[in-house]
Design a protein around this motif. Structure first.
Motif, short mmCIF file in Angstrom:
data_model
loop_
_atom_site.label_atom_id
_atom_site.label_comp_id
_atom_site.label_asym_id
_atom_site.label_seq_id
_atom_site.Cartn_x
_atom_site.Cartn_y
_atom_site.Cartn_z
N TYR A 244 0.80 -1.23 0.00
CA TYR A 244 0.00 0.00 0.00
C TYR A 244 0.84 1.27 0.00
CZ TYR A 244 0.13 0.05 5.22
OH TYR A 244 0.49 0.07 6.55
N THR A 245 2.15 1.18 0.29
CA THR A 245 3.00 2.37 0.15
C THR A 245 3.07 2.80 -1.32
OG1 THR A 245 4.34 1.88 2.09
CG2 THR A 245 5.35 3.25 0.40
N ALA A 246 3.08 1.83 -2.22
CA ALA A 246 3.11 2.18 -3.65
C ALA A 246 1.88 2.98 -4.04
CB ALA A 246 3.21 0.91 -4.49
N THR A 247 0.72 2.70 -3.46
CA THR A 247 -0.49 3.47 -3.77
C THR A 247 -0.45 4.84 -3.11
OG1 THR A 247 -1.78 2.62 -1.88
CG2 THR A 247 -1.80 1.32 -3.90
N ILE A 248 0.11 4.91 -1.89
CA ILE A 248 0.20 6.20 -1.20
C ILE A 248 1.04 7.18 -2.02
CG2 ILE A 248 1.13 7.35 0.85
CD1 ILE A 248 0.36 4.87 2.46
N ILE A 249 2.07 6.68 -2.65
CA ILE A 249 2.94 7.52 -3.47
C ILE A 249 2.41 7.63 -4.90
CG2 ILE A 249 5.26 7.72 -4.45
CD1 ILE A 249 6.28 6.28 -1.93
N GLY A 250 1.92 6.53 -5.44
CA GLY A 250 1.58 6.48 -6.86
C GLY A 250 0.31 7.20 -7.24
N PHE A 251 -0.78 6.97 -6.51
CA PHE A 251 -2.05 7.57 -6.92
C PHE A 251 -2.04 9.10 -6.85
CE2 PHE A 251 -4.26 3.35 -6.05
CZ PHE A 251 -4.48 3.11 -7.39
N THR B 210 -8.53 2.77 0.63
CA THR B 210 -9.15 1.47 0.36
C THR B 210 -8.12 0.36 0.47
OG1 THR B 210 -10.77 2.48 -1.11
CG2 THR B 210 -10.44 0.11 -1.32
N GLY B 211 -6.96 0.56 -0.12
CA GLY B 211 -5.90 -0.43 -0.02
C GLY B 211 -5.43 -0.63 1.41
#
Length: 676
Positions: A118-125, A386-387
């Motif tokens: 979920y770190t990838a989503t925190i940075i990516g989105f 959500t993630g």
């Protein structure tokens, strides 16, 4: 705890230490010009633990997970930014895959992979609208997370740190005291029939407590006391705790079967005296001294009981020696104990892990689809949360109640943060004043962090509070953005709970049935193995299954009784495997046929199905092949599997009692036996 220490003092001390670490992280982030200082504050509350070793353990794996997740985002966003659907799919698949793999490992290492997801989503989105800044965003995230980790680790390690030994040591001591009490009850044939249900329920709880100690001990390598150098000693002690569960349970079964057998009186008297003298203060009695080779069923039952009594006494004595070494590292250990290496491995559920990963992936995709097609400017926050919600509670059979409770705790902090953001902070000038106004709510929130029921919700409230405040270098509050951005959390809660309810929810009965089936599959594989297994792995997996079943059951449920029986059967099969490897040709053939029939039974039958009569025939044939052997030898308690035929004979007797408790007495001559 000392009488002069108030009951609220540990909570206040822990709250103050965590607040100091968070404010220090905030100050350093502001001084260094970091873009999102509140990330560092939230990290402090996430990684902090009252045990300093657990804080360091979580910090290491959170740092590793953050770096991996940031690298994944930096790789994916520039590559797929021109295709929002493909980017959403890639990030969702990354979260789901990381989550699924993390659930296969129940050690602290799992946290790194889940966080990488979920770190990838925190940075990516959030970087979708500014892909050229993805590296700066990732660097800021990593820097501030590492800052929060460093502050939490330093404060909890230097200011009145709590050693893991101070938490784990008393639990180990209490567990061994309960095991000694169990042995005393067996020796005196207690309790009566009217108390047996409650008695058995209490004993099954020992499996839960033992596995809890195993999980807590995973932080031992990160402790700063002498416990860190004693990890092998801790593992050896935990192995014996797991070993005592089937041995004491089997001992109780033999005792009930024999009743007030006069031939047991000398051994029982020796056991009472040994327990009264203290299991760590005297050599254990030789209960089999002068015993003759057994052949008839009552003699075999008596021999099996004495074998188990000797094993239980030896393991309790060695456990006390190991615990004494943990209390005083200068205390010497026998060579056999000092050189022992044990590897414990808990069970996992690939099916549940895959389903949890799929649920997280689908929930993220639904929210990102709504975000893309609605044109919602702040939809990135909803996709991120959500993630997070899906990952945090994926290990639960039914994550929906905890997702909803966690979401309520986070969103309930938003109005409180709004009061601070628009009513208090505009009047604050400088870091010192900022700390003064933030400290009271931080201390208040922190007082609940150690509460067994409300601790997780207090952490969620703190996360919601800091995220809603979104403290930055300059005060910049926008009411419309504040409301619009925090609405995403409500959508995230609904999406995560809805998808989990549709795909990832398992009723308690279904979860127990799945665990029982997995236990039987393990037994089938164990019986079908071509070589003797690692006893520590057999015990840890079987005991963990029992722990997971017991945690889901109420009082008096027979399925936990069956679970404890399955642990005994796993040990019996492991002993029979060793007996086959060390026996003569006749014994090897008999044990091979028995193990093959056992593997077929557990592989093909449903839980609760009675074993076939042919399996009893194979047990009796193997038993006959051991008759005439000398009585079992006393040995090192860590040797779960004895190599002599007489010890194997005791395992065959136990196996017969576990699978066929109501069968006719064993016939040593084999007259009238039904051929397989």
């Amino acid at each position: 705890m000392n009488n002069w220490v108030p009951s609220w003092w540990p909570a206040l001390l822990y709250s103050a230490k965590t607040a100091v670490a968070a404010l220090a992280a905030l100050g350093i982030a502001l001084l260094d010009g970091q873009a999102m200082p509140f990330w560092a504050m939230s990290t402090v509350y996430i990684v902090s633990n009252p045990v300093a070793a657990a804080t360091r353990s979580k910090a290491v794996y959170r740092a590793l997970g953050t770096i991996i997740g940031a690298a994944a985002a930096v790789f994916m966003v520039p590559l797929l930014v021109n295709s929002p659907l493909m980017l959403s799919l890639a990030l969702a698949a990354w979260v789901g895959g990381c989550l699924a793999v993390s659930l296969l490992d129940r050690s602290p290492r799992a946290y790194a992979l889940m966080l990488a997801g979920y770190t990838a989503t925190i940075i990516g989105f959030p970087a979708v609208n500014r892909p050229e800044a993805i590296f700066d965003t990732a660097a800021a995230r990593v820097t501030e997370i590492l800052l929060g980790i460093a502050c939490a680790t330093v404060v909890h390690s230097l200011i009145l740190p709590q050693s893991l030994g101070s938490r784990l040591g008393p639990r180990l001591d209490a567990w061994l005291a309960n095991a000694e009490s169990w042995l005393a009850d067996i020796v005196d044939l207690r309790p009566g029939p009217d108390q047996r249900a409650t008695f058995e329920q209490d004993r099954r709880r020992l499996a839960v407590d033992a596995v809890d100690c195993v999980l807590l001990a995973t932080h031992v390598p990160y402790d700063t006391s002498h416990w860190r150098e004693a990890n092998r000693t801790v593992q050896a002690l935990l192995y014996r705790m797991l070993l005592l569960l089937p041995i004491l349970s089997g001992l109780a079964d033999r005792r009930r079967g024999l009743g007030d057998d006069p031939a047991l009186a000398p051994a029982l008297a020796d056991a009472r005296q040994w327990l009264a003298d203290g299991t760590d203060a005297a050599d254990q009695p030789d209960y089999l001294a002068g015993a003759q080779p057994a052949s008839h069923w009552p003699d075999l039952l008596r021999e099996s009981f004495l074998v188990r009594l000797g094993q239980a006494s030896m393991i309790l004595r060695e456990s006390r020696q190991l615990l004494g070494r943990l209390d005083d590292p200068r205390r010497a250990l026998p060579a056999a104990l000092a050189g022992e290496r044990v590897h414990l491995r808990l069970t996992n559920d690939p099916g549940q892990a895959l389903l949890a990963g799929l649920s997280a992936m689908l929930a993220i995709l639904l929210v990102t689809a709504f975000w893309i097609y609605s044109g919602w400017p702040d939809g990135a926050g909803a996709a991120v949360m959500t993630g997070v919600f899906c990952c945090l509670f994926a290990a639960l059979d039914n994550p929906v109640p905890m997702i909803l409770a966690f979401g309520v705790a986070i969103t309930s902090a938003i109005p409180f943060a709004g009061i601070y953001l628009f009513g208090v902070l505009p009047r604050v000038d400088g870091y010192v004043e900022l700390c003064a106004v933030l400290l009271p709510p931080m201390l208040g929130m922190g007082m609940f962090l150690l509460h067994p029921r409300h601790g997780l919700l207090a952490t969620a409230f703190a996360m919601g509070f800091f995220s809603a405040l979104a403290l930055q270098q300059e005060y910049n509050a926008d009411l419309e953005r504040f409301i619009n951005g925090n609405m995403g959390q409500l959508l995230a809660v609904l999406a995560a709970a809805g998808v989990s309810a549709a795909l990832g929810t398992t009723a308690a009965d279904a979860a127990i049935a799945r665990l029982v089936r997995r236990q039987h599959h393990d037994l089938a594989r164990l019986a079908g193995a071509n070589s003797p297994p690692d006893p520590a792995r057999v015990l840890s997996r079987a005991s963990d299954h029992l722990s997971l079943i017991t945690q889901r059951l109420g009082a008096g449920d027979d399925r936990a009784v069956m679970g404890l029986s399955d642990v005994r059967i796993a040990v019996n099969i492991a002993q029979i495997q060793q007996l086959r490897a060390s026996g003569d040709r006749r014994l090897r053939v008999a044990c091979t046929r028995l193990l093959q029939a056992t593997s077929r039974y557990f592989a093909r039958s449903a839980p609760g199905d009675a074993p076939p009569p042919a399996l009893l025939v194979h047990i009796d044939r193997a038993l006959r092949s051991t008759l005439g052997a000398a009585p079992p030898r006393a040995g090192h308690g860590g040797e779960l599997i004895g190599s002599d035929p007489a010890t194997g004979r005791a395992a065959l007797v136990a196996f017969r009692r576990n699978l066929f408790p109501d069968a006719a007495a064993f016939d040593p001559a084999g007259i009238g036996g039904v051929p397989a």
